[in-house]
Write an enzyme that holds these catalytic residues in place. Structure first.
Site, PDB file in Angstrom:
ATOM      1  N   SER A 187       0.795  -1.230   0.000  1.00  0.00           N
ATOM      2  CA  SER A 187       0.000   0.000   0.000  1.00  0.00           C
ATOM      3  C   SER A 187       0.823   1.273   0.000  1.00  0.00           C
ATOM      4  O   SER A 187       0.319   2.326  -0.370  1.00  0.00           O
ATOM      5  CB  SER A 187      -0.941  -0.003   1.197  1.00  0.00           C
ATOM      6  OG  SER A 187      -0.209  -0.092   2.392  1.00  0.00           O
ATOM      7  N   HIS A 215      -5.678  -3.773  -1.050  1.00  0.00           N
ATOM      8  CA  HIS A 215      -5.673  -2.701  -2.059  1.00  0.00           C
ATOM      9  C   HIS A 215      -5.891  -3.225  -3.479  1.00  0.00           C
ATOM     10  O   HIS A 215      -5.866  -2.444  -4.432  1.00  0.00           O
ATOM     11  CB  HIS A 215      -4.360  -1.904  -1.988  1.00  0.00           C
ATOM     12  CG  HIS A 215      -4.335  -0.951  -0.832  1.00  0.00           C
ATOM     13  ND1 HIS A 215      -4.789   0.344  -0.924  1.00  0.00           N
ATOM     14  CD2 HIS A 215      -3.941  -1.120   0.451  1.00  0.00           C
ATOM     15  CE1 HIS A 215      -4.665   0.936   0.249  1.00  0.00           C
ATOM     16  NE2 HIS A 215      -4.151   0.071   1.108  1.00  0.00           N
ATOM     17  N   LYS A 246     -12.041  -0.187   1.276  1.00  0.00           N
ATOM     18  CA  LYS A 246     -11.330   0.640   0.294  1.00  0.00           C
ATOM     19  C   LYS A 246     -12.180   0.747  -0.985  1.00  0.00           C
ATOM     20  O   LYS A 246     -13.087   1.552  -1.025  1.00  0.00           O
ATOM     21  CB  LYS A 246      -9.934   0.063   0.062  1.00  0.00           C
ATOM     22  CG  LYS A 246      -9.171  -0.017   1.394  1.00  0.00           C
ATOM     23  CD  LYS A 246      -7.755  -0.458   1.241  1.00  0.00           C
ATOM     24  CE  LYS A 246      -7.133  -0.867   2.575  1.00  0.00           C
ATOM     25  NZ  LYS A 246      -7.099   0.161   3.602  1.00  0.00           N
TER      26      LYS A 246
HETATM   27  C1  LIG Z   1      -2.656  -4.816   3.255  1.00  0.00           C
HETATM   28  C2  LIG Z   1      -3.718  -4.327   4.201  1.00  0.00           C
HETATM   29  N1  LIG Z   1      -4.335  -5.200   5.005  1.00  0.00           N
HETATM   30  C3  LIG Z   1      -5.289  -4.804   5.849  1.00  0.00           C
HETATM   31  C4  LIG Z   1      -5.671  -3.483   5.948  1.00  0.00           C
HETATM   32  C5  LIG Z   1      -6.718  -3.094   6.931  1.00  0.00           C
HETATM   33  O1  LIG Z   1      -7.965  -3.000   6.320  1.00  0.00           O
HETATM   34  P1  LIG Z   1      -9.195  -2.407   7.114  1.00  0.00           P
HETATM   35  O2  LIG Z   1      -9.167  -0.930   6.948  1.00  0.00           O
HETATM   36  O3  LIG Z   1     -10.380  -3.039   6.471  1.00  0.00           O
HETATM   37  O4  LIG Z   1      -9.047  -2.820   8.536  1.00  0.00           O
HETATM   38  C6  LIG Z   1      -5.059  -2.543   5.138  1.00  0.00           C
HETATM   39  C7  LIG Z   1      -5.456  -1.133   5.249  1.00  0.00           C
HETATM   40  O5  LIG Z   1      -4.730  -0.211   5.155  1.00  0.00           O
HETATM   41  C8  LIG Z   1      -4.057  -2.960   4.236  1.00  0.00           C
HETATM   42  O6  LIG Z   1      -3.440  -2.100   3.433  1.00  0.00           O
END
Ligand SMILES: Cc1ncc(COP(=O)(O)O)c(C=O)c1O
Length: 398
Positions: A187, A215, A246
Site C-alpha cells: 500500500s 488494495h 477501500k
Molecule cells: C494490506 C492491508 N491489510 C489490511 C488493511 C486493513 O484494512 P481495514 O481498513 O479493512 O481494517 C489494510 C489497510 O490499510 C491494508 O493495506
C-alpha cells in the site's frame, strides 16, 4: 491551538514522546472532514479535491449504496446484536459471503468487521507455537500483528524476492506447519507481489500460501475481482484476505478460500468468535457494491485510466513516483518535514493529500501518497497536477 497536557509522574513520558514526534515532523495531525467522503470534501470549511482516500471506485458516497443501506435498516435494524456464533447470524451476512464467493470464484468466504481483524483471525487460526511463517519484509501492520499473535516463528524474507524466500525456506529446518504470507498490493509503494512465483514455491514445498489483497480488491483482476483473478490463480492460493473499506467504499474484512479453511475460521477465528459482526447498513451497502461490480467494469476502467493519466503527467513534471504499477502514487520527498510542508501547501491550493512518514514508511522515505479514484473528473486531475507542479517548484523538489 497546541494542546497543553496535564501529566503526572506516570504519564509525563507520553507527553515527552509526543513533543519529540512534533519536533521531528512525525506527529500525525488528523484532519477533520466535514462532508461525505468523495472526490471533493470539506476541510476547515473549504472545498478541496480529495487525493488520499482509498475510495478507489467512488463508492463511499454512491447513491445506490446509500439507498441499499437505508432499505436494509428499515427491514433489519442496525446492529447484529451479538457475536454471530452466539446470537445467530443474519441471513444478510450469509448472503454477502455467498455473493462474494461467487464474485471472486472462490469456494467460500467468511467476513469480519475489518481487514485488520481478518488477519488477526486468520493467521493465529492456521499456525501457532512451533510453526513457521515466511513473511514479506514490507507486509502490512495487520499481518505483522497477526503473525505475532500466533506465536509462530516469523521469518521475514526480502521484499518481493522469491530467491531470498527460497533461501530462507532452505535454512529453516525445524518446523511444524508452514505458511507464506504476502500483501497483494503493497500500500505504500503500489507494487504487486509476484504471486505466480510465490505459488510455485508454496506448491514445491507444500506450504500454505496467503495473500492480503486489501488494495487489490475492486482494483485488480477482471472487473475488480482481486489479485488471485489478476494472475488467474483460482484454487491455487489457499487464503485470499481482502477488505471492503477501500474500493467497496464501506467497511468489513473478507477471507476467501477453500471451504475447509473458511469453516475452520468460523470455529477458531477469534475476532469472529469474540467480536460482533459488521452492522446491517455495512453489509447491505457491500452487497450493493458487489451488484455494481458484477453489472459493469466501468468504474474499474475509469479508475485505471485516471491513474495512468495522473502518473504519466507526474513523471513528465519530474516527480519521483517510485515503482507503482497500481493506482497508488507515492510521491517521494525524502525527509518527513518536507513531506508535511508539501502537504500543507497543497491544502492551501485546494488539494488534500496527506504526508506519510516513519513508522508507516522507513525513515528518510517520507512521501505524499496520492490515491487515484474513479470519482475524479479530468478537471480534478488537472487541478491537482497544477497544484503539485506549483508546490514542487516552490520547494525545489522538481
Ligand atoms: C494490506 C492491508 N491489510 C489490511 C488493511 C486493513 O484494512 P481495514 O481498513 O479493512 O481494517 C489494510 C489497510 O490499510 C491494508 O493495506
Amino acid at each position: 491551538m497546541p494542546v497543553e497536557y496535564v501529566t503526572d509522574s506516570k504519564t509525563q513520558w507520553i507527553a515527552d514522546e509526543i513533543a519529540a514526534l512534533k519536533e521531528q515532523g512525525l506527529f500525525n495531525t488528523i484532519r477533520t472532514v466535514e462532508s461525505a467522503m468523495d472526490a471533493h470534501i470539506v476541510i476547515d470549511g473549504r472545498h478541496v479535491i480529495n487525493m488520499c482516500a482509498n475510495n478507489y471506485l467512488g463508492l463511499a458516497n454512491h447513491p445506490r449504496l446509500k439507498e441499499a443501506a437505508k432499505r436494509a435498516i428499515d427491514q433489519w435494524g442496525i446492529g447484529p446484536g451479538a457475536v454471530r456464533s452466539i446470537a445467530g447470524t443474519m441471513s444478510l451476512h450469509v448472503q454477502l459471503e455467498k455473493r462474494l464467493a461467487e464474485f471472486k470464484h472462490a469456494e467460500a468466504v467468511i467476513t469480519f468487521q475489518s481487514g485488520f481483524n481478518a488477519n488477526l483471525a486468520t493467521i493465529p487460526a492456521l499456525v501457532g507455537k512451533g510453526d513457521v511463517i515466511f513473511s514479506d519484509q514490507l507486509n502490512h501492520a495487520s499481518i505483522i500483528d497477526g503473525c505475532r499473535l500466533s506465536r509462530a516463528t516469523i521469518v521475514a524474507y526480502e521484499h518481493n524476492n522469491v530467491d531470498n524466500l527460497r533461501r530462507k525456506i532452505a535454512e529453516t529446518s525445524e518446523y511444524g506447519r508452514r505458511i507464506i504470507i504476502t500483501d497483494g498490493v503493497f500500500s505504500m509503494d503500489g507494487d504487486i507481489a509476484p504471486l505466480p512465483e510465490l505459488y510455485e514455491v508454496a506448491r514445491e514445498h507444500e506450504i500454505l500460501l496467503m495473500v492480503d489483497d486489501a488494495h487489490g480488491e475492486g482494483v485488480l483482476g477482471r472487473g475488480g475481482r482481486g489479485i488471485v483473478d489478476h494472475f488467474d490463480l483460482h484454487g491455487k492460493v489457499d487464503i485470499e484476505v481482502g477488505t471492503m473499506s477501500k474500493a467497496f467504499g464501506v467497511v468489513g474484512g473478507i477471507v476467501a478460500g477453500k471451504q475447509v479453511i473458511i469453516d475452520w475460521l468460523r470455529q477458531r477465528g477469534r475476532p469472529f468468535l469474540f467480536s460482533s459482526a459488521m452492522t446491517v447498513p455495512d453489509v447491505a451497502a457491500c452487497l450493493e457494491a458487489v451488484d455494481i461490480l458484477e453489472q459493469s467494469d466501468e468504474l474499474v476502467t475509469r479508475l485505471w485510466s485516471n491513474a495512468d493519466f495522473f502518473k504519466q503527467e507526474m513523471k513528465t513534471l519530474g516527480f519521483d513516483i517510485g515503482s507503482s504499477v497500481t493506482p497508488i502514487v507515492p510521491v517521494m520527498l525524502g525527509e518527513a518535514p518536507v513531506a508535511q510542508e508539501f502537504s500543507r501547501k497543497l491544502l492551501e491550493k485546494g488539494v488534500f493529500a496527506m504526508a506519510i512518514g516513519y513508522p508507516t514508511v522507513p525513515k528518510g522515505k517520507a512521501r505524499i501518497r496520492v490515491m487515484n479514484s474513479a470519482a475524479h473528473s479530468q478537471n480534478d486531475l488537472e487541478q491537482a497536477l497544477a497544484a503539485f507542479e506549483s508546490v514542487g517548484k516552490e520547494l525545489g523538489v522538481i
